[in-house]
Design a protein around this motif. Structure first.
Motif, PDB file in Angstrom:
ATOM      1  N   ILE A 218      -6.353  -8.770  -3.188  1.00 18.53           N
ATOM      2  CA  ILE A 218      -7.415  -8.567  -2.201  1.00 18.53           C
ATOM      3  C   ILE A 218      -6.942  -7.524  -1.194  1.00 18.53           C
ATOM      4  O   ILE A 218      -5.901  -7.684  -0.556  1.00 18.53           O
ATOM      5  CB  ILE A 218      -7.768  -9.880  -1.477  1.00 18.53           C
ATOM      6  N   LEU A 219      -7.720  -6.444  -1.054  1.00 13.80           N
ATOM      7  CA  LEU A 219      -7.371  -5.353  -0.150  1.00 13.80           C
ATOM      8  C   LEU A 219      -8.441  -5.219   0.932  1.00 13.80           C
ATOM      9  O   LEU A 219      -9.629  -5.223   0.625  1.00 13.80           O
ATOM     10  CB  LEU A 219      -7.260  -4.037  -0.916  1.00 13.80           C
ATOM     11  N   SER A 220      -8.008  -5.054   2.177  1.00 15.96           N
ATOM     12  CA  SER A 220      -8.962  -4.913   3.275  1.00 15.96           C
ATOM     13  C   SER A 220      -8.407  -3.966   4.341  1.00 15.96           C
ATOM     14  O   SER A 220      -7.373  -4.241   4.966  1.00 15.96           O
ATOM     15  CB  SER A 220      -9.252  -6.285   3.903  1.00 15.96           C
ATOM     16  N   GLU A 221      -9.097  -2.833   4.518  1.00 14.53           N
ATOM     17  CA  GLU A 221      -8.789  -1.883   5.589  1.00 14.53           C
ATOM     18  C   GLU A 221      -7.334  -1.399   5.555  1.00 14.53           C
ATOM     19  O   GLU A 221      -6.644  -1.368   6.576  1.00 14.53           O
ATOM     20  CB  GLU A 221      -9.094  -2.519   6.964  1.00 14.53           C
ATOM     21  N   ASN A 222      -6.872  -1.009   4.373  1.00 10.42           N
ATOM     22  CA  ASN A 222      -5.498  -0.527   4.240  1.00 10.42           C
ATOM     23  C   ASN A 222      -5.444   0.987   4.065  1.00 10.42           C
ATOM     24  O   ASN A 222      -6.387   1.607   3.584  1.00 10.42           O
ATOM     25  CB  ASN A 222      -4.823  -1.197   3.036  1.00 10.42           C
TER      26      ASN A 222
ATOM     27  N   GLU B  42      -4.020  -6.836   4.351  1.00  8.53           N
ATOM     28  CA  GLU B  42      -5.016  -6.484   5.357  1.00  8.53           C
ATOM     29  C   GLU B  42      -4.407  -5.563   6.414  1.00  8.53           C
ATOM     30  O   GLU B  42      -3.316  -5.823   6.918  1.00  8.53           O
ATOM     31  CB  GLU B  42      -5.549  -7.743   6.050  1.00  8.53           C
TER      32      GLU B  42
ATOM     33  N   ASP C 183     -10.554  -3.950  -5.718  1.00  6.52           N
ATOM     34  CA  ASP C 183     -11.577  -3.418  -4.831  1.00  6.52           C
ATOM     35  C   ASP C 183     -10.944  -2.591  -3.705  1.00  6.52           C
ATOM     36  O   ASP C 183     -10.276  -3.132  -2.821  1.00  6.52           O
ATOM     37  CB  ASP C 183     -12.387  -4.580  -4.238  1.00  6.52           C
TER      38      ASP C 183
ATOM     39  N   ASN D 196      -2.731 -10.765  -0.776  1.00 14.85           N
ATOM     40  CA  ASN D 196      -3.760 -10.446   0.205  1.00 14.85           C
ATOM     41  C   ASN D 196      -3.177  -9.453   1.204  1.00 14.85           C
ATOM     42  O   ASN D 196      -2.254  -9.799   1.947  1.00 14.85           O
ATOM     43  CB  ASN D 196      -4.223 -11.714   0.923  1.00 14.85           C
TER      44      ASN D 196
ATOM     45  N   ARG E 170     -12.793  -0.456  -1.714  1.00 15.65           N
ATOM     46  CA  ARG E 170     -13.894   0.119  -0.944  1.00 15.65           C
ATOM     47  C   ARG E 170     -13.614   0.253   0.548  1.00 15.65           C
ATOM     48  O   ARG E 170     -14.143   1.163   1.201  1.00 15.65           O
ATOM     49  CB  ARG E 170     -15.173  -0.696  -1.169  1.00 15.65           C
ATOM     50  N   THR E 171     -12.827  -0.626   1.140  1.00 18.78           N
ATOM     51  CA  THR E 171     -12.563  -0.541   2.586  1.00 18.78           C
ATOM     52  C   THR E 171     -11.270   0.209   2.894  1.00 18.78           C
ATOM     53  O   THR E 171     -10.864   0.292   4.053  1.00 18.78           O
ATOM     54  CB  THR E 171     -12.486  -1.946   3.207  1.00 18.78           C
ATOM     55  N   CYS E 172     -10.626   0.734   1.872  1.00 17.21           N
ATOM     56  CA  CYS E 172      -9.319   1.369   2.051  1.00 17.21           C
ATOM     57  C   CYS E 172      -9.413   2.894   1.996  1.00 17.21           C
ATOM     58  O   CYS E 172     -10.328   3.455   1.411  1.00 17.21           O
ATOM     59  CB  CYS E 172      -8.352   0.876   0.973  1.00 17.21           C
TER      60      CYS E 172
END
Length: 211
Positions: free
Chosen positions: A153-157, A135, A173, A133, A175-177
């Protein structure tokens, strides 16, 4: 997010002394808290470090090769330019850490959180990354080539200019990276999850002209 239960930890004087003592007694480094340590050129080879916390530590230009890290928290630490090649990280959390230029070649990650860290220029090539994970982390110019990814899990990277050559990106995923300028091979794009803007940029790799 992991919940690593670390209670009743004993204060350690230095990272290096704890490793030397463990080697002399053929024991693990276990149940310790390393607080405000500032060290360089620490050498650990084949050591197991368990149920411990590194808090506000600065340990640069060091080697932790063939080591096992289990149930560990790294918080507000700077391990820039360290060598963790061929090591294992299981149930580990990195929080607000600086890992600039770290070598993590052929490492094994299982059940790991990387939260608001700087892994810029880090090298994860040929690694096995599972249940990871990540973030708010800077992975720009990192090397994640020929790696095995599972349950990521990738978030805002920030993954700008990252190398993901020969790495299967199916079901990952992004999309937020920020993935501008990433290096990938076309055969591994299948199943990669991206947003519309990212898809337009990736289309250039396929030689598609969008008008």
């Amino acid at each position: 997010m992991l919940n690593i239960d670390l209670n009743n930890l004993q204060e350690a004087i230095t990272i290096e002394n704890s490793i030397i003592e463990a080697e002399e007694h053929e024991e693990d480094v276990n149940n310790l808290i390393f607080r405000n340590c500032e060290e360089e050129n620490v050498l650990a080879d084949g050591i197991e470090i368990r149920k411990s916390k590194f808090l506000d530590c600065k340990c640069q230009e060091s080697k932790f090769i063939h080591c096992d890290f289990t149930n560990i928290i790294f918080e507000n630490c700077d391990f820039s330019n360290c060598n963790f090649n061929n090591s294992n990280f299981v149930n580990v959390q990195f929080k607000n850490c600086k890992m600039l230029g770290c070598s993590l070649i052929e490492t094994y990650f299982n059940n790991v959180d990387i939260l608001n860290c700087n892994f810029m220029y880090a090298n994860f090539s040929n690694s096995n990354l599972k249940k990871l994970n990540i973030e708010g982390t800077n992975l720009s110019n990192s090397n994640i080539s020929e790696a095995k990814l599972k349950e990521i899990i990738l978030s805002e990277n920030n993954l700008r200019q990252a190398q993901l050559f020969k790495t299967n990106l199916n079901k990952i995923d992004f999309r937020t990276c920020d993935i501008e300028g990433i290096t990938v091979d076309i055969s591994n794009l299948k199943g990669m999850i991206v947003n519309e803007f990212q898809a337009i940029n990736l289309a250039k790799l396929l030689g598609i002209v969008i008008k």
